[in-house]
Design a protein around this motif. Sequence first.
Motif, short mmCIF file in Angstrom:
data_model
loop_
_atom_site.label_atom_id
_atom_site.label_comp_id
_atom_site.label_asym_id
_atom_site.label_seq_id
_atom_site.Cartn_x
_atom_site.Cartn_y
_atom_site.Cartn_z
N ALA A 1 21.12 -3.53 1.12
CA ALA A 1 20.31 -3.08 -0.23
C ALA A 1 18.81 -3.42 0.00
O ALA A 1 17.78 -2.53 -0.31
CB ALA A 1 20.56 -3.80 -1.40
N VAL A 2 18.33 -4.58 0.50
CA VAL A 2 17.05 -4.69 0.73
C VAL A 2 16.59 -3.87 2.01
O VAL A 2 15.24 -3.47 1.76
CB VAL A 2 16.90 -6.16 1.27
N LEU A 3 17.14 -3.68 3.08
CA LEU A 3 16.66 -2.84 4.00
C LEU A 3 16.54 -1.43 3.52
O LEU A 3 15.73 -0.73 3.85
CB LEU A 3 17.59 -2.91 5.18
N THR A 4 17.39 -0.87 2.59
CA THR A 4 17.35 0.47 2.15
C THR A 4 16.07 0.57 0.95
O THR A 4 15.36 1.72 1.23
CB THR A 4 18.50 0.71 1.09
N THR A 5 15.78 -0.52 0.22
CA THR A 5 14.78 -0.42 -0.60
C THR A 5 13.54 -0.46 0.51
O THR A 5 12.32 0.39 0.20
CB THR A 5 14.73 -1.83 -1.49
N GLY A 6 13.24 -1.30 1.34
CA GLY A 6 12.09 -1.28 2.32
C GLY A 6 11.81 -0.06 2.99
O GLY A 6 10.88 0.54 3.28
N ALA A 7 13.05 0.54 3.68
CA ALA A 7 12.84 2.17 4.33
C ALA A 7 12.30 3.20 3.39
O ALA A 7 11.60 3.93 3.45
CB ALA A 7 14.16 2.49 4.70
N ALA A 8 12.75 2.99 1.97
CA ALA A 8 12.29 4.11 0.95
C ALA A 8 10.86 3.64 0.71
O ALA A 8 10.09 4.78 0.64
CB ALA A 8 13.17 4.00 -0.23
N LEU A 9 10.45 2.57 0.62
CA LEU A 9 9.33 2.13 0.47
C LEU A 9 8.21 2.54 1.57
O LEU A 9 7.23 3.07 1.26
CB LEU A 9 8.88 0.55 -0.10
N LEU B 1 5.56 1.58 -6.27
CA LEU B 1 5.38 0.13 -6.14
C LEU B 1 6.17 -0.52 -7.25
O LEU B 1 7.07 -1.42 -7.20
CB LEU B 1 3.83 -0.41 -6.17
N LEU B 2 6.31 0.21 -8.52
CA LEU B 2 7.02 -0.31 -9.58
C LEU B 2 8.35 -0.33 -9.28
O LEU B 2 9.23 -1.14 -9.54
CB LEU B 2 6.53 0.49 -10.98
N THR B 3 8.89 0.87 -8.90
CA THR B 3 10.24 1.18 -8.64
C THR B 3 10.88 0.30 -7.64
O THR B 3 12.00 -0.14 -7.78
CB THR B 3 10.71 2.50 -8.38
N ALA B 4 10.04 0.23 -6.36
CA ALA B 4 10.52 -0.77 -5.25
C ALA B 4 10.35 -2.33 -5.90
O ALA B 4 11.31 -2.82 -5.60
CB ALA B 4 9.66 -0.86 -4.17
N GLY B 5 9.79 -2.70 -6.73
CA GLY B 5 9.50 -3.99 -7.29
C GLY B 5 10.67 -4.26 -8.13
O GLY B 5 11.69 -5.27 -7.97
N PRO C 1 4.82 7.55 -0.84
CA PRO C 1 3.32 7.33 -0.84
C PRO C 1 3.12 6.52 -1.70
O PRO C 1 4.08 6.30 -2.77
CB PRO C 1 3.12 8.81 -1.60
N TYR C 2 2.08 5.49 -1.32
CA TYR C 2 1.90 4.37 -2.13
C TYR C 2 1.15 4.58 -3.55
O TYR C 2 -0.10 4.59 -3.46
CB TYR C 2 0.89 3.47 -1.15
N GLU C 3 1.82 4.85 -4.44
CA GLU C 3 1.55 5.09 -5.62
C GLU C 3 1.88 3.89 -6.85
O GLU C 3 2.96 3.57 -6.41
CB GLU C 3 1.74 6.52 -6.22
N PRO C 4 1.52 4.00 -7.98
CA PRO C 4 1.97 2.92 -8.85
C PRO C 4 3.47 2.98 -9.05
O PRO C 4 4.12 1.99 -9.13
CB PRO C 4 1.22 3.12 -10.11
#
Length: 278
Positions: free
Chosen positions: A209-217, A227-231, A221-224
């Motif tokens: 799950a952590v790897l999937t979140t990191g890959a999606a991030l 960053l919010l959904t990844a957090g 695009p680095y938008e607010p």
Amino acid sequence: MQSTSVPARREVTPLELFFDLVYVFAIGQLSHQLLAHPTWTGAVQTLVLYLAVYAVWAYTTWAVTLVPAEDPRTRRMLLAVMLVGLFMNAAIPRAFGDAGWVFVVTFLLIHLGRTVWLLRVGLDRREQEHWRRVLVWFFVAAPFWLTGAAADGGARLVWWAAAVLVELAGTLSAHPLPGRRLDSRQVTFAGGHLLERGRLFMIIAFGEAVLTTGAALTAAPYEPMTLLTAGVALTGTVALFWLFFSRSEHIVRHYERTEAPYGRGAAASTASWPPSPE
């Protein structure tokens, strides 16, 4: 045949963790199945497939508590289940479409084949009696699986749900047959090993799950909002990790004190608490 006896505590082997990777892959496939069908029907379909896949993992893991993974026969069994299981899990997103037969045939091949294998490896009399009854329950459910694979649409879901309910009832009731009962407290069972397998599997799953979140991030695009959904996703994973492992320590302590390790091990493998003794 030589009688097999296992201690309550054994180290989990690298092969067992390697085997688990195929079933961590299944978690991702189940997620894709639900994402592709975000309806109540899709949720029930995903639940039915989850219970089937989980049963394959749990019963195979249970088998390794009886015949340790260091045994060459067990290594061959695990590799065979891993290979067939890869095809079963790959069929998950299309199990209610054109891959229904692939899912069912591989599922039954694992379930029935592994149980027959257990009956031929030298378990003691009581354990053989229990696994004979398990095999009977699996054969009772098999026609429901096969009929569902031959059906289309909603009928397939009905048949497969009935098959899952039969198998779940057998597990929770300790696979009774008329006039045949066993005292589970007298059955050799490495429940501590099963508990540790479950804990390590969850570590792998949380890691995925952590790897999937990191890959999606990385790809977004680095938008607010990104960053919010990844957090939120990472925070949720950490919270689940904390909740699971704080509870698992309690289960381990309870297992160490219980007079019925076989039943408590079954509870841990099916997330029921507790099952009825045999």
